[in-house]
Design an enzyme around this catalytic site. Structure first.
Site, PDB file in Angstrom:
ATOM      1  N   GLY A 138       0.789  -1.218   0.000  1.00 18.05           N
ATOM      2  CA  GLY A 138       0.000   0.000   0.000  1.00 18.05           C
ATOM      3  C   GLY A 138       0.823   1.271   0.000  1.00 18.05           C
ATOM      4  O   GLY A 138       0.346   2.334  -0.399  1.00 18.05           O
ATOM      5  N   ARG A 139       2.077   1.180   0.441  1.00 17.25           N
ATOM      6  CA  ARG A 139       2.932   2.365   0.484  1.00 17.25           C
ATOM      7  C   ARG A 139       4.403   2.000   0.257  1.00 17.25           C
ATOM      8  O   ARG A 139       5.291   2.815   0.476  1.00 17.25           O
ATOM      9  CB  ARG A 139       2.800   3.079   1.821  1.00 17.25           C
ATOM     10  CG  ARG A 139       3.137   2.186   3.007  1.00 17.25           C
ATOM     11  CD  ARG A 139       3.101   2.934   4.298  1.00 17.25           C
ATOM     12  NE  ARG A 139       3.406   2.038   5.416  1.00 17.25           N
ATOM     13  CZ  ARG A 139       3.840   2.462   6.585  1.00 17.25           C
ATOM     14  NH1 ARG A 139       4.021   3.740   6.796  1.00 17.25           N
ATOM     15  NH2 ARG A 139       4.086   1.604   7.555  1.00 17.25           N
ATOM     16  N   LYS A 158       9.904   2.886   1.226  1.00 15.87           N
ATOM     17  CA  LYS A 158       8.861   2.719   2.241  1.00 15.87           C
ATOM     18  C   LYS A 158       8.292   4.109   2.535  1.00 15.87           C
ATOM     19  O   LYS A 158       9.005   4.993   3.002  1.00 15.87           O
ATOM     20  CB  LYS A 158       9.479   2.111   3.505  1.00 15.87           C
ATOM     21  CG  LYS A 158       8.466   1.786   4.613  1.00 15.87           C
ATOM     22  CD  LYS A 158       7.679   0.535   4.288  1.00 15.87           C
ATOM     23  CE  LYS A 158       6.791   0.128   5.456  1.00 15.87           C
ATOM     24  NZ  LYS A 158       7.557  -0.448   6.586  1.00 15.87           N
ATOM     25  N   ASP A 170      -2.964   7.062   2.999  1.00 19.09           N
ATOM     26  CA  ASP A 170      -2.254   8.116   2.266  1.00 19.09           C
ATOM     27  C   ASP A 170      -0.934   7.664   1.657  1.00 19.09           C
ATOM     28  O   ASP A 170      -0.269   8.423   0.959  1.00 19.09           O
ATOM     29  CB  ASP A 170      -2.014   9.334   3.172  1.00 19.09           C
ATOM     30  CG  ASP A 170      -1.243   8.997   4.450  1.00 19.09           C
ATOM     31  OD1 ASP A 170      -0.435   8.043   4.437  1.00 19.09           O
ATOM     32  OD2 ASP A 170      -1.439   9.693   5.466  1.00 19.09           O
ATOM     33  N   GLY A 171      -0.509   6.417   1.928  1.00 17.03           N
ATOM     34  CA  GLY A 171       0.709   5.907   1.317  1.00 17.03           C
ATOM     35  C   GLY A 171       1.995   6.452   1.900  1.00 17.03           C
ATOM     36  O   GLY A 171       3.074   6.207   1.359  1.00 17.03           O
ATOM     37  N   ARG A 243       6.942 -12.746  -0.287  1.00 15.34           N
ATOM     38  CA  ARG A 243       6.412 -13.158   1.017  1.00 15.34           C
ATOM     39  C   ARG A 243       5.613 -14.454   0.883  1.00 15.34           C
ATOM     40  O   ARG A 243       5.129 -14.782  -0.211  1.00 15.34           O
ATOM     41  CB  ARG A 243       5.491 -12.064   1.575  1.00 15.34           C
ATOM     42  CG  ARG A 243       6.100 -10.665   1.552  1.00 15.34           C
ATOM     43  CD  ARG A 243       4.993  -9.614   1.365  1.00 15.34           C
ATOM     44  NE  ARG A 243       5.542  -8.271   1.207  1.00 15.34           N
ATOM     45  CZ  ARG A 243       5.593  -7.355   2.175  1.00 15.34           C
ATOM     46  NH1 ARG A 243       5.120  -7.650   3.360  1.00 15.34           N
ATOM     47  NH2 ARG A 243       6.096  -6.175   1.960  1.00 15.34           N
ATOM     48  N   ASP A 323       1.901 -12.402   5.474  1.00 22.16           N
ATOM     49  CA  ASP A 323       2.332 -11.333   4.572  1.00 22.16           C
ATOM     50  C   ASP A 323       3.564 -10.603   5.105  1.00 22.16           C
ATOM     51  O   ASP A 323       4.162  -9.798   4.388  1.00 22.16           O
ATOM     52  CB  ASP A 323       1.194 -10.332   4.316  1.00 22.16           C
ATOM     53  CG  ASP A 323       0.723  -9.636   5.584  1.00 22.16           C
ATOM     54  OD1 ASP A 323       0.663 -10.282   6.631  1.00 22.16           O
ATOM     55  OD2 ASP A 323       0.417  -8.437   5.522  1.00 22.16           O
ATOM     56  N   ASN A 324       3.952 -10.891   6.341  1.00 16.32           N
ATOM     57  CA  ASN A 324       5.172 -10.323   6.913  1.00 16.32           C
ATOM     58  C   ASN A 324       6.276 -11.368   7.042  1.00 16.32           C
ATOM     59  O   ASN A 324       7.251 -11.153   7.763  1.00 16.32           O
ATOM     60  CB  ASN A 324       4.887  -9.726   8.295  1.00 16.32           C
ATOM     61  CG  ASN A 324       3.978  -8.513   8.219  1.00 16.32           C
ATOM     62  OD1 ASN A 324       4.008  -7.781   7.246  1.00 16.32           O
ATOM     63  ND2 ASN A 324       3.155  -8.316   9.234  1.00 16.32           N
ATOM     64  N   ASP A 333       9.448  -7.434   8.359  1.00 15.03           N
ATOM     65  CA  ASP A 333       8.571  -6.366   8.838  1.00 15.03           C
ATOM     66  C   ASP A 333       9.119  -5.726  10.113  1.00 15.03           C
ATOM     67  O   ASP A 333       9.448  -6.414  11.075  1.00 15.03           O
ATOM     68  CB  ASP A 333       7.178  -6.927   9.114  1.00 15.03           C
ATOM     69  CG  ASP A 333       6.208  -5.841   9.544  1.00 15.03           C
ATOM     70  OD1 ASP A 333       5.989  -4.912   8.776  1.00 15.03           O
ATOM     71  OD2 ASP A 333       5.695  -5.928  10.673  1.00 15.03           O
TER      72      ASP A 333
END
Length: 604
Positions: A138-139, A158, A170-171, A243, A323-324, A333
């Site tokens: 997402g970001r 990142k 907002d990313g 991942r 996902d991490n 992560d």
């Protein structure tokens, strides 16, 4: 294409033009682009992504960027000149503006989708579309893949702005969380724990976003106010960012026949993973089913080793979802992570993490992620090929043995921390029983006596004559929330000291027995101490060290960040007396239970 390639670079890379020569975009060149993506990378609104391995997307540059720091150690490994970190074109690129990069660098980055499993349960609830097709980077936007000194690296911004996976956010990343991640990645590398790396960190002098956070000295579990914080972009670097959740995504699509290319995309993703992360140990001439079995075997080895290393240094990832979990077998992560101050098997820095992701439950969380990984591979073994049945049986056996191998890794790790590092595999059954009993007794004593995990094992590494040095790690006046109502808890300090002294003598006796069975050590006391100090760090990146660093950075003072970089890059070294007084000490009692110091939310 492999992760390690023949040597290409030898001289120092001093400019972006020189770096451009080593670009090699294997991810975009060998995998499928989302067919619904825009050609120019202007794709920043949240939407469902139904197929493809990646979405081309342009990062959104931060405004008025200012240099904060870079990793001199990593620059040196890459052969980068330090001066490049503050050069105009480098700053421009790694602050999100890739519109002017030199060829053959590309003017579009990429983001990837993945699925989510939490402790072995598939989730789609957090997806705004309630389908799972909205999960992904997402970001985080990758902007470069290059082969440098024979090794492939992917560089990812990142906080680089919104992507189709942003789910309405907002990313951006704020300076606070960027400082934490930047420092932690390089510290973990110095600790000898496999990890993604930090390249550079820049902050905007004018752009801010609002985030929930804690009031000063707040004891609230969750943030109790909304604050404006400066945005920042850190660049993290890894051999890949693939991942377990990515494999899950393509496996789910295959099982559900989501689109005609679903099985093909799963196989391409797995084969690309093998080329990126396991080419040195998996023969490219093998069939896909054979490769899959070897992949599972090698990933299990790396994952169990990684989690044992986390325990060794007192690290709690906090949110070990699939996902991490990097399939390359390294720490990925750095959101709600933390290092133990007081030993607590249930230590959990993240307020939303619960016991299932707590410190000493991380082996179980890893096993759940590995089960999801194996489940994602099984569709590739369900064809009519002759070797599929045998390979499916082999995969099942590998999964079944995870807990056995995890326990073996943990036992070996504890043996190293306690100085039995060279002999644990050759102990007799009675000696193994003695070691197990000693470890169990130590666990009970550490549970019942509030003590600092890092300081205790570092002081033990000097093999003290009595418990005096060990008591440097004991917290006085701290309630023992770990302890049950046992006889040990009810006893006073003197009685407890007697039990610690008895344990210390048993441990030193074990060091002699473990050597050759005769009671005469084949290693000197100095040699045992030296080996123990190589696995028991003196300095760890405690949260209460980082808070003043990022608070000062928000005011434009980056000196403490750079000091922490220097100290935490030598975690096993005996540093100066001034550094020891400042960074080798117990957590102040007034910091306990304070939001942002003892616990934190995932807000970033």
């Amino acid at each position: 294409m492999t992760n390690r390639l023949p040597q290409k670079t030898s001289s120092t890379i001093s400019t972006l033009n020189e770096l451009a020569k080593w670009t090699d975009y294997s991810f975009m060149d060998t995998l499928n682009c989302d067919p619904d993506a825009t050609a120019n990378g202007v794709d920043h609104a949240p939407r469902q992504v139904f197929s493809g391995h990646y979405v081309p997307v342009n990062p959104t540059p931060i405004k008025s960027p200012e240099y904060v720091t870079h990793s001199k150690a990593f620059f040196c490994e890459l052969g980068f000149a330090d001066s490049m970190a503050e050069s105009e074109d480098f700053v421009q690129m790694f602050c999100g503006d890739i519109s002017q990069v030199p060829e053959p660098m590309r003017k579009t980055g990429w983001a990837t989708g993945y699925a989510l499993s939490i402790y072995g349960t598939e989730y789609i609830q957090q997806c705004p579309f309630q389908t799972g097709n909205g999960y992904g980077d997402g970001r985080a936007i990758s902007v470069l893949e290059a082969v440098i000194k024979g090794r492939r690296w992917e560089m990812q911004l990142k906080g680089g702005g919104r992507t189709p996976y942003c789910r309405g956010a907002d990313g951006r990343a704020v300076l606070r969380s960027s400082v934490r991640e930047f420092l932690a990645q390089e510290h973990m590398h110095a600790l000898g724990v496999p990890t993604s790396r930090s390249l550079s960190l820049y902050v905007s002098k004018t752009e801010q976003v609002k985030r929930p956070w804690y009031s000063k000295d707040s004891h609230s579990t969750d943030p109790d106010r909304l604050i404006s914080e400066p945005v920042a972009i850190s660049t993290r670097v890894a051999s890949s960012f693939i991942r377990v959740g990515q494999l899950e995504l393509f496996a789910r699509r295959t099982r559900h026949n989501a689109h005609p290319q679903a099985m093909e995309e799963l196989e391409k993703m797995v084969l690309h993973l093998i080329e990126r992360e396991y080419a040195e140990v998996i023969d490219s001439q093998l069939s896909t089913p054979e490769k899959v079995v070897l992949l599972a075997q090698e990933f299990q080895y790396r994952l169990t080793s990684l989690v044992a290393n986390w325990t060794r240094v007192g690290f709690c990832q906090g949110n070990f979802n699939s996902d991490n979990c990097a399939v390359g077998g390294f720490t990925l992560d750095y959101g709600p992570f933390g290092f133990c101050d007081v030993f607590n098997p249930y230590y959990q820095p993240w307020t939303g993490g619960g016991h299932h992701f707590s410190f000493m439950n991380q082996p179980n969380a890893a096993q759940r992620n590995f089960a999801m990984f194996c489940s994602a591979l099984r569709p590739l073994l369900a064809s009519d090929q002759d070797d599929c049945d045998d390979c499916l049986f082999a995969l099942d056996e590998i999964e079944r043995k995870f807990s056995i191998n995890m326990q073996m890794r943990m036992t070996t790790m504890w043996a190293a921390k306690l100085g039995v590092v060279q002999e644990i595999g050759t102990l007799t059954e009675s000696e193994k029983h003695l070691f197990g009993a000693l470890l169990s007794e130590l666990d009970t004593l550490m549970m019942e006596t509030p003590l600092d995990y890092t300081i205790f094992f570092r002081e033990l590494s000097s093999i003290p004559d009595d418990i005096g040095p060990l008591k440097k790690s004991f917290y006085s006046g701290l309630d023992n929330n770990n302890a049950s109502e046992t006889e040990l808890k009810k006893r006073g300090p003197k009685e407890r000291d007697i039990l610690w002294a008895a344990w210390l003598e048993k441990w030193k006796m074990l060091l002699n027995i473990a050597s050759d069975g005769s009671g005469t050590s084949t290693r000197s006391r100095e040699e045992i101490a030296r080996q123990m100090k190589l696995v028991n760090p003196k300095y760890i990146l405690r949260e209460w060290f980082m808070v003043p660093a990022y608070e000062q950075a928000a005011a434009g003072n980056y000196a403490l960040i750079r000091e922490l970089q220097a100290v935490m890059s030598q975690p096993y070294a005996e540093q100066s007396k001034a550094i020891e007084d400042k960074y080798y000490r117990l957590k102040p009692l007034e910091f306990f239970e304070v939001g942002g110091l003892s616990h934190l939310s995932c807000s970033s």
